[in-house]
Structures are given as structure tokens and as C-alpha cells.
Design an enzyme around this catalytic site. Structure first.
Site, PDB file in Angstrom:
ATOM      1  N   LYS A 108     -45.626 -24.375 -51.080  1.00 21.36           N
ATOM      2  CA  LYS A 108     -46.521 -23.517 -51.872  1.00 21.36           C
ATOM      3  C   LYS A 108     -45.713 -22.616 -52.820  1.00 21.36           C
ATOM      4  O   LYS A 108     -46.016 -22.520 -54.002  1.00 21.36           O
ATOM      5  CB  LYS A 108     -47.391 -22.625 -50.958  1.00 21.36           C
ATOM      6  CG  LYS A 108     -48.227 -23.396 -49.948  1.00 21.36           C
ATOM      7  CD  LYS A 108     -49.108 -22.483 -49.117  1.00 21.36           C
ATOM      8  CE  LYS A 108     -48.343 -21.503 -48.238  1.00 21.36           C
ATOM      9  NZ  LYS A 108     -47.526 -22.136 -47.175  1.00 21.36           N
ATOM     10  N   ARG A 112     -55.871 -16.659 -46.470  1.00 23.19           N
ATOM     11  CA  ARG A 112     -55.354 -17.326 -45.287  1.00 23.19           C
ATOM     12  C   ARG A 112     -56.387 -17.406 -44.178  1.00 23.19           C
ATOM     13  O   ARG A 112     -56.092 -17.892 -43.098  1.00 23.19           O
ATOM     14  CB  ARG A 112     -54.159 -16.538 -44.768  1.00 23.19           C
ATOM     15  CG  ARG A 112     -52.841 -17.236 -45.039  1.00 23.19           C
ATOM     16  CD  ARG A 112     -51.763 -16.326 -44.544  1.00 23.19           C
ATOM     17  NE  ARG A 112     -50.599 -17.037 -44.154  1.00 23.19           N
ATOM     18  CZ  ARG A 112     -49.544 -17.217 -44.926  1.00 23.19           C
ATOM     19  NH1 ARG A 112     -49.530 -16.790 -46.153  1.00 23.19           N
ATOM     20  NH2 ARG A 112     -48.491 -17.836 -44.448  1.00 23.19           N
ATOM     21  N   ARG A 127     -34.167 -23.940 -45.128  1.00 28.60           N
ATOM     22  CA  ARG A 127     -34.525 -23.152 -46.312  1.00 28.60           C
ATOM     23  C   ARG A 127     -33.591 -21.959 -46.521  1.00 28.60           C
ATOM     24  O   ARG A 127     -33.212 -21.258 -45.598  1.00 28.60           O
ATOM     25  CB  ARG A 127     -35.949 -22.635 -46.177  1.00 28.60           C
ATOM     26  CG  ARG A 127     -36.248 -21.601 -47.255  1.00 28.60           C
ATOM     27  CD  ARG A 127     -37.652 -21.246 -47.417  1.00 28.60           C
ATOM     28  NE  ARG A 127     -38.276 -20.791 -46.205  1.00 28.60           N
ATOM     29  CZ  ARG A 127     -39.584 -20.604 -46.107  1.00 28.60           C
ATOM     30  NH1 ARG A 127     -40.344 -20.892 -47.135  1.00 28.60           N
ATOM     31  NH2 ARG A 127     -40.099 -20.187 -44.997  1.00 28.60           N
ATOM     32  N   ARG A 165     -34.631 -16.587 -44.120  1.00 26.98           N
ATOM     33  CA  ARG A 165     -35.701 -15.677 -43.726  1.00 26.98           C
ATOM     34  C   ARG A 165     -35.702 -15.441 -42.223  1.00 26.98           C
ATOM     35  O   ARG A 165     -35.447 -16.349 -41.442  1.00 26.98           O
ATOM     36  CB  ARG A 165     -37.048 -16.293 -44.135  1.00 26.98           C
ATOM     37  CG  ARG A 165     -37.565 -15.700 -45.410  1.00 26.98           C
ATOM     38  CD  ARG A 165     -38.697 -16.441 -45.991  1.00 26.98           C
ATOM     39  NE  ARG A 165     -39.840 -16.602 -45.097  1.00 26.98           N
ATOM     40  CZ  ARG A 165     -40.988 -17.134 -45.473  1.00 26.98           C
ATOM     41  NH1 ARG A 165     -41.133 -17.555 -46.717  1.00 26.98           N
ATOM     42  NH2 ARG A 165     -41.978 -17.262 -44.624  1.00 26.98           N
ATOM     43  N   ARG A 210     -46.035 -19.890 -36.402  1.00 25.28           N
ATOM     44  CA  ARG A 210     -46.638 -19.866 -37.738  1.00 25.28           C
ATOM     45  C   ARG A 210     -47.472 -21.119 -37.983  1.00 25.28           C
ATOM     46  O   ARG A 210     -48.543 -21.064 -38.578  1.00 25.28           O
ATOM     47  CB  ARG A 210     -45.536 -19.752 -38.804  1.00 25.28           C
ATOM     48  CG  ARG A 210     -44.979 -18.339 -38.901  1.00 25.28           C
ATOM     49  CD  ARG A 210     -43.630 -18.312 -39.592  1.00 25.28           C
ATOM     50  NE  ARG A 210     -43.658 -18.826 -40.934  1.00 25.28           N
ATOM     51  CZ  ARG A 210     -42.595 -19.345 -41.546  1.00 25.28           C
ATOM     52  NH1 ARG A 210     -41.422 -19.428 -40.925  1.00 25.28           N
ATOM     53  NH2 ARG A 210     -42.700 -19.791 -42.778  1.00 25.28           N
TER      54      ARG A 210
HETATM   55  P1  AP5 Z   1     -41.536 -23.290 -49.811  1.00 26.26           P
HETATM   56  O1  AP5 Z   1     -41.918 -23.554 -51.234  1.00 26.26           O
HETATM   57  O2  AP5 Z   1     -40.839 -22.017 -49.504  1.00 26.26           O
HETATM   58  O3  AP5 Z   1     -42.814 -23.500 -48.855  1.00 26.26           O
HETATM   59  P2  AP5 Z   1     -44.030 -22.546 -48.537  1.00 26.26           P
HETATM   60  O4  AP5 Z   1     -45.223 -23.411 -48.369  1.00 26.26           O
HETATM   61  O5  AP5 Z   1     -44.117 -21.447 -49.563  1.00 26.26           O
HETATM   62  O6  AP5 Z   1     -43.564 -22.010 -47.137  1.00 26.26           O
HETATM   63  P3  AP5 Z   1     -43.563 -20.542 -46.528  1.00 26.26           P
HETATM   64  O7  AP5 Z   1     -42.755 -20.612 -45.274  1.00 26.26           O
HETATM   65  O8  AP5 Z   1     -43.130 -19.517 -47.543  1.00 26.26           O
HETATM   66  O9  AP5 Z   1     -45.049 -20.367 -46.202  1.00 26.26           O
HETATM   67  P4  AP5 Z   1     -45.635 -19.420 -45.190  1.00 26.26           P
HETATM   68  O10 AP5 Z   1     -47.063 -19.599 -45.524  1.00 26.26           O
HETATM   69  O11 AP5 Z   1     -45.236 -19.583 -43.790  1.00 26.26           O
HETATM   70  O12 AP5 Z   1     -44.954 -18.014 -45.568  1.00 26.26           O
HETATM   71  P5  AP5 Z   1     -45.422 -16.756 -46.420  1.00 26.26           P
HETATM   72  O13 AP5 Z   1     -44.229 -16.223 -47.094  1.00 26.26           O
HETATM   73  O14 AP5 Z   1     -46.642 -17.026 -47.229  1.00 26.26           O
HETATM   74  O15 AP5 Z   1     -40.663 -24.532 -49.304  1.00 26.26           O
HETATM   75  C1  AP5 Z   1     -40.102 -24.535 -48.009  1.00 26.26           C
HETATM   76  C2  AP5 Z   1     -38.713 -25.227 -48.067  1.00 26.26           C
HETATM   77  O16 AP5 Z   1     -38.907 -26.608 -48.401  1.00 26.26           O
HETATM   78  C3  AP5 Z   1     -37.790 -24.669 -49.150  1.00 26.26           C
HETATM   79  O17 AP5 Z   1     -36.475 -24.738 -48.683  1.00 26.26           O
HETATM   80  C4  AP5 Z   1     -37.982 -25.608 -50.353  1.00 26.26           C
HETATM   81  O18 AP5 Z   1     -36.835 -25.676 -51.175  1.00 26.26           O
HETATM   82  C5  AP5 Z   1     -38.251 -26.939 -49.637  1.00 26.26           C
HETATM   83  N1  AP5 Z   1     -39.173 -27.803 -50.372  1.00 26.26           N
HETATM   84  C6  AP5 Z   1     -40.239 -27.423 -51.136  1.00 26.26           C
HETATM   85  N2  AP5 Z   1     -40.855 -28.513 -51.648  1.00 26.26           N
HETATM   86  C7  AP5 Z   1     -40.183 -29.596 -51.171  1.00 26.26           C
HETATM   87  C8  AP5 Z   1     -40.337 -31.010 -51.346  1.00 26.26           C
HETATM   88  N3  AP5 Z   1     -41.316 -31.523 -52.121  1.00 26.26           N
HETATM   89  N4  AP5 Z   1     -39.478 -31.832 -50.706  1.00 26.26           N
HETATM   90  C9  AP5 Z   1     -38.482 -31.328 -49.934  1.00 26.26           C
HETATM   91  N5  AP5 Z   1     -38.264 -29.994 -49.743  1.00 26.26           N
HETATM   92  C10 AP5 Z   1     -39.104 -29.138 -50.357  1.00 26.26           C
HETATM   93  O19 AP5 Z   1     -45.889 -15.764 -45.236  1.00 26.26           O
HETATM   94  C11 AP5 Z   1     -44.954 -15.221 -44.318  1.00 26.26           C
HETATM   95  C12 AP5 Z   1     -45.657 -14.283 -43.364  1.00 26.26           C
HETATM   96  O20 AP5 Z   1     -46.264 -13.196 -44.097  1.00 26.26           O
HETATM   97  C13 AP5 Z   1     -46.819 -14.902 -42.570  1.00 26.26           C
HETATM   98  O21 AP5 Z   1     -46.373 -15.565 -41.404  1.00 26.26           O
HETATM   99  C14 AP5 Z   1     -47.675 -13.669 -42.282  1.00 26.26           C
HETATM  100  O22 AP5 Z   1     -47.130 -12.917 -41.218  1.00 26.26           O
HETATM  101  C15 AP5 Z   1     -47.531 -12.848 -43.554  1.00 26.26           C
HETATM  102  N6  AP5 Z   1     -48.578 -13.152 -44.546  1.00 26.26           N
HETATM  103  C16 AP5 Z   1     -48.395 -13.696 -45.781  1.00 26.26           C
HETATM  104  N7  AP5 Z   1     -49.574 -13.803 -46.422  1.00 26.26           N
HETATM  105  C17 AP5 Z   1     -50.522 -13.323 -45.587  1.00 26.26           C
HETATM  106  C18 AP5 Z   1     -51.938 -13.199 -45.678  1.00 26.26           C
HETATM  107  N8  AP5 Z   1     -52.618 -13.612 -46.779  1.00 26.26           N
HETATM  108  N9  AP5 Z   1     -52.602 -12.680 -44.630  1.00 26.26           N
HETATM  109  C19 AP5 Z   1     -51.951 -12.267 -43.513  1.00 26.26           C
HETATM  110  N10 AP5 Z   1     -50.605 -12.374 -43.344  1.00 26.26           N
HETATM  111  C20 AP5 Z   1     -49.898 -12.893 -44.388  1.00 26.26           C
END
Ligand code: AP5
Length: 218
Positions: A13, A88, A127, A160, A171
Site C-alpha cells: 500500500k 481500517r 523491509r 520498523r 497485525r
Molecule cells: P509496503 O509498501 O511498506 O506495504 P504496506 O502495505 O504499506 O505495509 P505496512 O506494513 O506499512 O502496512 P500496515 O498496514 O501494517 O502498516 P501501517 O503503517 O499502515 O511494502 C512492504 C515491503 O514489501 C517493503 O519492503 C516494500 O519494498 C516491499 N514491496 C512492496 N511492493 C512489493 C512487490 N510488488 N513485490 C515485492 N516486494 C514489494 O500501520 C502501522 C500501525 O499503525 C498499525 O498496526 C496500527 O497500529 C496503526 N494504524 C495505522 N493506521 C491506522 C488506522 N487507520 N486505524 C488504527 N490504527 C492504525
């Protein structure tokens, strides 16, 4: 245009939302980045959110929803935004719909990045991200040109805190319980497009752009 990215942790994402926002000239609103920044700066929001994030739980809606609503009210989000990590759950999805409806707008497109669970574990374990501009990297799929150094701004790459195996598992569980049901929500409102996220990054981008163009034509 308001675009929402949906998908499990590690689905890509952040990677795709950042590319799309640049290409469309829209703001990229990533709640995870906003919350991690608040934790680093030890703001009131950060202090309250930290424990939830460290455990891999969702931060309460009462903290997150207002942050996004305030961001959407800023001038640079008036013509659209790319949302990554929000909504979410159903409460957040309804809050977003109401906020956009108040400005005679709506979610135009929800891009669901579909990636099998086994691949997610590998991606999150490998990552890295820039400690300065937050650009994401992966040690195999998307390595920086110089090890440990960001291609975009020269910042230092770090891992991270929530990318530890036990937290990743939690998660993923939280995603399947609370966020995956939103696929039905957006399917019902006919704005959902599924993209195969298990392809090389440029290929995924190509398909994301293709569903965006289709949505733009209406
Ligand atoms: P990446 O692009 O970073 O993936 P992502 O889907 O963004 O993964 P996240 O781990 O950031 O999502 P998340 O939803 O757990 O975390 P968030 O920060 O939102 O890619 C991942 C890896 O794969 C990278 O190394 C990339 O290079 C690689 N990659 C990408 N595309 C690829 C491909 N096509 N092929 C191969 N490799 C690839 O949330 C973190 C925390 O914040 C949550 O757990 C929660 O506690 C809190 N939080 C955030 N938003 C909310 C909300 N709305 N409500 C409540 N709590 C929230």
C-alpha cells in the site's frame, strides 16, 4: 479524486500509494506514517498510540479519525488524496464517507492489493525504510542503490519496530478480523478494484494506473 488503498500489512500500500500520489499530483495520507511520526516526536497522540502499535493492534478510532479528518480539511487535499492505511474498519469507513459527502465528494476508487499471506511475512521481514523521507525499500525486491542509504534523500535506512515476527502475526490477524470486511463495504458501493500485488513493483503500478484511468472515465 479520492483513492483508498486496501490490503494486508506488507501488501504494498505504502509503495504504490506514494507512486500514485506523485503521478496524480495528490497528497498521500498514510496513517501509519503519521502515527509513527507522532511516536517519534513524543506528542500526546504518539504517547497514546505507541502501545497499540507495538502490539500490532489498531489505534483507537477516537485518536485516528480526527487526525485524518483534519488532514483532509487542509487546502492541498481539496482536489483529492491517496489514502493508505485508512480506513481500517467500518467506523473509519463511514467517517470518511461522511467527511467527503460534506464537500459533495466520495471515494472514487478503492484499490485492493491482493497478496498471499506467505509472501507478506517475507516482505515485512525484509523491509527497510528511510528514517528521513520514509521511502520504503526491501532487501531483495526493492534494494537501495547503496546499502543502508536512501536513494531519494540520502537518509539512513532503518527497520520498523512492528516488523518483528510475533507483531507481524498479530497485525495480520487484526487485518483479517477488522479490515478485510471493508472489501465488502467497497464492493457494495461499486468502487472496488482488485489488483494482483504479487508482481514486480512496476507491474503493480501499471495495473493500478490502469484501474485509476478507468475510474476517471467513470
Ligand atoms: P509496503 O509498501 O511498506 O506495504 P504496506 O502495505 O504499506 O505495509 P505496512 O506494513 O506499512 O502496512 P500496515 O498496514 O501494517 O502498516 P501501517 O503503517 O499502515 O511494502 C512492504 C515491503 O514489501 C517493503 O519492503 C516494500 O519494498 C516491499 N514491496 C512492496 N511492493 C512489493 C512487490 N510488488 N513485490 C515485492 N516486494 C514489494 O500501520 C502501522 C500501525 O499503525 C498499525 O498496526 C496500527 O497500529 C496503526 N494504524 C495505522 N493506521 C491506522 C488506522 N487507520 N486505524 C488504527 N490504527 C492504525
Amino acid at each position: 479524486m479520492y483513492v483508498v488503498f486496501l490490503g494486508a500489512p506488507g501488501a504494498g500500500k505504502g509503495t504504490q500509494a506514494s507512486i500514485l500520489a506523485q503521478k496524480l499530483g495528490l497528497v498521500h495520507i498514510a496513517t501509519g506514517d503519521v502515527l509513527r511520526d507522532a511516536v517519534r516526536r513524543e506528542t500526546e497522540l504518539g504517547k497514546q498510540a505507541k502501545g497499540f502499535m507495538d502490539r500490532g493492534e489498531l489505534v483507537p478510532d477516537s485518536l485516528v479519525v480526527n487526525v485524518v479528518m483534519d488532514r483532509l480539511e487542509q487546502d492541498d487535499a481539496a482536489k483529492g488524496a491517496v489514502l493508505d492505511g485508512f480506513p481500517r474498519n467500518a467506523v473509519q469507513a463511514r467517517a470518511l464517507d461522511e467527511a467527503l459527502a460534506a464537500r459533495s465528494s466520495a471515494v472514487d476508487l478503492t484499490v485492493y492489493l491482493d497478496v498471499p499471506e506467505e509472501a507478506l511475512m517475507v516482505r515485512l521481514g525484509g523491509r527497510w525504510e528511510c528514517s528521513s523521507c520514509r521511502s520504503p525499500y526491501h532487501e531483495v525486491a526493492n534494494p537501495p542503490k547503496r546499502s543502508g542509504v536512501c536513494d531519494q534523500c540520502g537518509g539512513v535506512l532503518t527497520q520498523r519496530a512492528d516488523d518483528q515476527p510475533e507483531t507481524i502475526k498479530r497485525r495480520l490477524q487484526v487485518y483479517f478480523e477488522q479490515t478485510a470486511p471493508l472489501l465488502e463495504y467497497y464492493r457494495d458501493s461499486r468502487v472496488l478494484a482488485k489488483v494482483n500485488g504479487e508482481q514486480p513493483i512496476p507491474k503493480v503500478t501499471e495495473q493500478v494506473l490502469s484501474v485509476v484511468r478507468r475510474a476517471e472515465k467513470g
